[in-house]
Design a protein around this motif. Structure first.
Motif, PDB file in Angstrom:
ATOM      1  N   GLU B 117      -5.285  -5.765  -9.202  1.00 22.63           N
ATOM      2  CA  GLU B 117      -5.940  -6.665 -10.154  1.00 22.63           C
ATOM      3  C   GLU B 117      -6.658  -7.824  -9.445  1.00 22.63           C
ATOM      4  OE1 GLU B 117      -6.287  -6.805 -13.557  1.00 22.63           O
ATOM      5  OE2 GLU B 117      -5.562  -4.763 -13.680  1.00 22.63           O
ATOM      6  N   GLY B 118      -6.563  -7.841  -8.122  1.00 21.93           N
ATOM      7  CA  GLY B 118      -7.322  -8.805  -7.344  1.00 21.93           C
ATOM      8  C   GLY B 118      -6.596 -10.100  -7.018  1.00 21.93           C
ATOM      9  N   HIS B 119      -5.287 -10.156  -7.237  1.00 19.41           N
ATOM     10  CA  HIS B 119      -4.533 -11.356  -6.859  1.00 19.41           C
ATOM     11  C   HIS B 119      -4.353 -11.366  -5.339  1.00 19.41           C
ATOM     12  CE1 HIS B 119      -3.625 -11.193 -11.101  1.00 19.41           C
ATOM     13  NE2 HIS B 119      -2.972 -12.337 -11.051  1.00 19.41           N
ATOM     14  N   ASP B 120      -4.393 -12.575  -4.742  1.00 14.80           N
ATOM     15  CA  ASP B 120      -4.141 -12.631  -3.296  1.00 14.80           C
ATOM     16  C   ASP B 120      -2.631 -12.661  -3.040  1.00 14.80           C
ATOM     17  OD1 ASP B 120      -3.278 -15.264  -3.696  1.00 14.80           O
ATOM     18  OD2 ASP B 120      -5.272 -16.078  -3.335  1.00 14.80           O
ATOM     19  N   HIS B 121      -2.251 -12.549  -1.775  1.00 10.45           N
ATOM     20  CA  HIS B 121      -0.823 -12.444  -1.441  1.00 10.45           C
ATOM     21  C   HIS B 121      -0.017 -13.658  -1.902  1.00 10.45           C
ATOM     22  CE1 HIS B 121      -1.631  -9.244   1.874  1.00 10.45           C
ATOM     23  NE2 HIS B 121      -1.797  -8.790   0.646  1.00 10.45           N
ATOM     24  N   ALA B 122      -0.629 -14.846  -1.779  1.00  7.50           N
ATOM     25  CA  ALA B 122       0.101 -16.059  -2.189  1.00  7.50           C
ATOM     26  C   ALA B 122       0.364 -16.029  -3.700  1.00  7.50           C
ATOM     27  CB  ALA B 122      -0.711 -17.287  -1.820  1.00  7.50           C
ATOM     28  N   ALA B 123      -0.648 -15.609  -4.457  1.00  9.98           N
ATOM     29  CA  ALA B 123      -0.491 -15.558  -5.917  1.00  9.98           C
ATOM     30  C   ALA B 123       0.537 -14.497  -6.316  1.00  9.98           C
ATOM     31  CB  ALA B 123      -1.833 -15.263  -6.568  1.00  9.98           C
ATOM     32  N   ILE B 124       0.498 -13.353  -5.619  1.00 10.55           N
ATOM     33  CA  ILE B 124       1.474 -12.286  -5.915  1.00 10.55           C
ATOM     34  C   ILE B 124       2.885 -12.793  -5.619  1.00 10.55           C
ATOM     35  CG2 ILE B 124       2.252  -9.954  -5.304  1.00 10.55           C
ATOM     36  CD1 ILE B 124      -0.691  -9.286  -4.648  1.00 10.55           C
ATOM     37  N   GLY B 125       2.996 -13.520  -4.502  1.00 14.75           N
ATOM     38  CA  GLY B 125       4.293 -14.095  -4.133  1.00 14.75           C
ATOM     39  C   GLY B 125       4.811 -15.036  -5.207  1.00 14.75           C
ATOM     40  N   GLU B 126       3.914 -15.830  -5.770  1.00 10.55           N
ATOM     41  CA  GLU B 126       4.301 -16.773  -6.838  1.00 10.55           C
ATOM     42  C   GLU B 126       4.787 -16.035  -8.083  1.00 10.55           C
ATOM     43  OE1 GLU B 126       1.264 -20.515  -5.995  1.00 10.55           O
ATOM     44  OE2 GLU B 126       0.807 -19.033  -7.541  1.00 10.55           O
ATOM     45  N   VAL B 127       4.087 -14.970  -8.408  1.00  8.41           N
ATOM     46  CA  VAL B 127       4.450 -14.210  -9.609  1.00  8.41           C
ATOM     47  C   VAL B 127       5.807 -13.525  -9.416  1.00  8.41           C
ATOM     48  CG1 VAL B 127       3.820 -12.259 -11.090  1.00  8.41           C
ATOM     49  CG2 VAL B 127       2.060 -13.840 -10.317  1.00  8.41           C
ATOM     50  N   VAL B 135       5.007 -10.144   0.826  1.00  7.89           N
ATOM     51  CA  VAL B 135       4.054  -9.377   0.010  1.00  7.89           C
ATOM     52  C   VAL B 135       3.190  -8.502   0.921  1.00  7.89           C
ATOM     53  CG1 VAL B 135       2.030  -9.539  -1.507  1.00  7.89           C
ATOM     54  CG2 VAL B 135       3.967 -11.056  -1.874  1.00  7.89           C
ATOM     55  N   ALA B 136       2.708  -9.113   2.020  1.00 13.77           N
ATOM     56  CA  ALA B 136       1.834  -8.372   2.945  1.00 13.77           C
ATOM     57  C   ALA B 136       2.553  -7.154   3.511  1.00 13.77           C
ATOM     58  CB  ALA B 136       1.390  -9.296   4.070  1.00 13.77           C
ATOM     59  N   THR B 137       3.806  -7.358   3.934  1.00 11.26           N
ATOM     60  CA  THR B 137       4.581  -6.249   4.509  1.00 11.26           C
ATOM     61  C   THR B 137       4.782  -5.149   3.491  1.00 11.26           C
ATOM     62  OG1 THR B 137       5.758  -7.910   5.764  1.00 11.26           O
ATOM     63  CG2 THR B 137       6.722  -5.718   5.756  1.00 11.26           C
ATOM     64  N   LYS B 138       5.165  -5.566   2.295  1.00 13.50           N
ATOM     65  CA  LYS B 138       5.455  -4.559   1.250  1.00 13.50           C
ATOM     66  C   LYS B 138       4.187  -3.811   0.837  1.00 13.50           C
ATOM     67  CE  LYS B 138       9.581  -6.713  -0.522  1.00 13.50           C
ATOM     68  NZ  LYS B 138      10.405  -5.959   0.419  1.00 13.50           N
ATOM     69  N   TRP B 139       3.096  -4.532   0.728  1.00 12.69           N
ATOM     70  CA  TRP B 139       1.850  -3.869   0.321  1.00 12.69           C
ATOM     71  C   TRP B 139       1.432  -2.830   1.358  1.00 12.69           C
ATOM     72  CZ3 TRP B 139      -0.797  -1.816  -3.096  1.00 12.69           C
ATOM     73  CH2 TRP B 139      -2.161  -1.521  -2.962  1.00 12.69           C
TER      74      TRP B 139
END
Lengths: 233, 163
Positions: B117-127, B135-139
């Protein structure tokens, strides 16, 4: 390398092509009409049932405690009433904890945190249900006797042969062990009704195991990766 | 709700089995968004806050429904399409997408969806409540897994067409 990158992009391209169609308003968003959305009953029923359990448990505990002073002079009877009181208090406390935790669930919390809170709530619910069920097998005779004793003042406990009472408690405990073994053997069979399923899952501890596994999975997800294996985009 | 309708519908699609489920998930998301509307975290972007609530509701909904479905088959057209590896004729792109998404665990699925959906890693981390590095490792792991699956799937299809 170029090939790999292309393959990586395939999934994202597939999503990009489908995203618009999947986001299209096939279903009307509930708030779009300006009408206040009505919640499904699930959470409210859960809270109402827990509240009812706490109220019922507290009432039973009060009645059991009323019977306590009448048996102060007979240690064996006092022991029976005290055990009943402790078990009822424990089950009531479990229900109160569940009610309190369910009230505090915050749907705007980070996903891992909320899922953890929900699984812990489930774990507490399964444990409370299991022990209320198993405790009920043991309490099925002493509890009504103590309650009648307190309510009628008939000193029924005095008239009962304590050996007979103890034999019934042991029978309950034996039944409990048997049920536990039986449930573990039959828990994987399909095609049961929802209630039978719930009963069997509680007796065999399958629910508890599942919730515990889920919590472990969440912990694993939230755990920071070791620095050496960490890969950036 | 209106501003983030597309995201909410896609979240509902990912965590539901049929249209009725999808409507239920959307309804529950709307209810919870209504309830927590006063608690919007000012540090979060609106889209992240909405995604948080929606994912919380959708994941919990699916887990609850899954428990209720034990013992009865879920009638889902998307899943029927994946039953046979040689069902190339009826297996469309959406079914492949569904199969790939379904192979992920709940939280990996949430992470992948937010990324798509276009969220960056920091935003995904917040969610999700994890660090951006995590997040980067998991992605990276999820991408590897999805890639392997898509390769295996296309090899199966090729085998089917050469038969």
């Amino acid at each position: 390398m170029h090939d790999e990158m292309k393959r990586e992009d395939v999934f994202e391209q597939m999503w990009a092509r489908q995203a618009a169609a999947l986001g299209a308003p096939a279903a009307t968003l509930p708030a779009a009409s300006g009408v206040r959305p009505i919640g499904r009953a699930g959470q409210r029923v859960f809270l109402a049932v827990r509240l009812l359990e706490v109220a019922l448990g507290a009432a039973v505990l009060c009645v059991v405690l009323m019977a306590l002073p009448a048996h102060l002079d007979a240690p064996r009877q006092l022991l029976v009433v005290a055990i009943v009181a402790v078990l009822v208090a424990w089950i009531t406390a479990q229900c109160a904890v569940l009610f309190h935790r369910a009230l505090r669930v915050d749907w705007s919390a980070p996903v891992v945190e909320l899922q953890r809170a929900i699984e812990r709530l489930r774990l507490a619910e399964y444990r409370a249900f299991k022990w209320a069920l198993l405790g009920g097998v043991v309490l099925w005779l002493p509890l009504p006797v103590v309650l009648l004793d307190a309510l009628t003042g008939g000193r029924l406990l005095e008239r009962l042969d304590l050996g007979w009472l103890a034999a019934n408690v042991f029978l309950g405990a034996a039944l409990l062990g048997g049920l536990h073994r039986w449930s573990r053997r039959h828990v994987e069979r399909a095609g049961r009704s929802g209630r039978a399923e719930r009963l069997l899952d509680a007796l065999s501890s399958r629910h508890v195991r599942r919730a515990a596994e889920r919590i472990a999975e969440l912990e694993q997800f939230a755990a920071e990766p070791p620095a050496a294996t960490s890969r950036q985009e | 709700m209106q501003r983030h309708g597309g995201l909410l519908r896609r979240i509902a699609w990912v965590w539901s089995r049929d249209d009725a489920d999808r409507d239920d998930v959307l309804q529950e998301i709307a209810v919870q968004l209504w309830r927590v509307r006063e608690r919007i975290d000012p540090r979060l972007r609106e889209a992240s806050f909405v995604a948080r609530v929606a994912l919380n509701v959708a994941i919990s909904f699916q887990r609850r429904e899954r428990r209720h479905r034990v013992g009865r088959a879920a009638a889902d057209v998307d899943h029927v399409a994946d039953a046979s590896p040689c069902a190339g004729e009826r297996d469309d792109e959406r079914a492949r997408l569904r199969a790939a998404i379904d192979s992920l665990r709940d939280l990996d699925r949430a992470l992948a969806l937010l990324h798509l959906e276009g969220h960056d890693h920091a935003a995904i981390g917040e969610v999700l409540g994890i660090s951006a590095a995590n997040v980067a490792t998991k992605w990276w792991r999820i991408k590897t897994r999805l890639r392997e699956q898509l390769v295996a799937k296309s090899m199966e299809e090729r085998r089917c067409t050469t038969r």
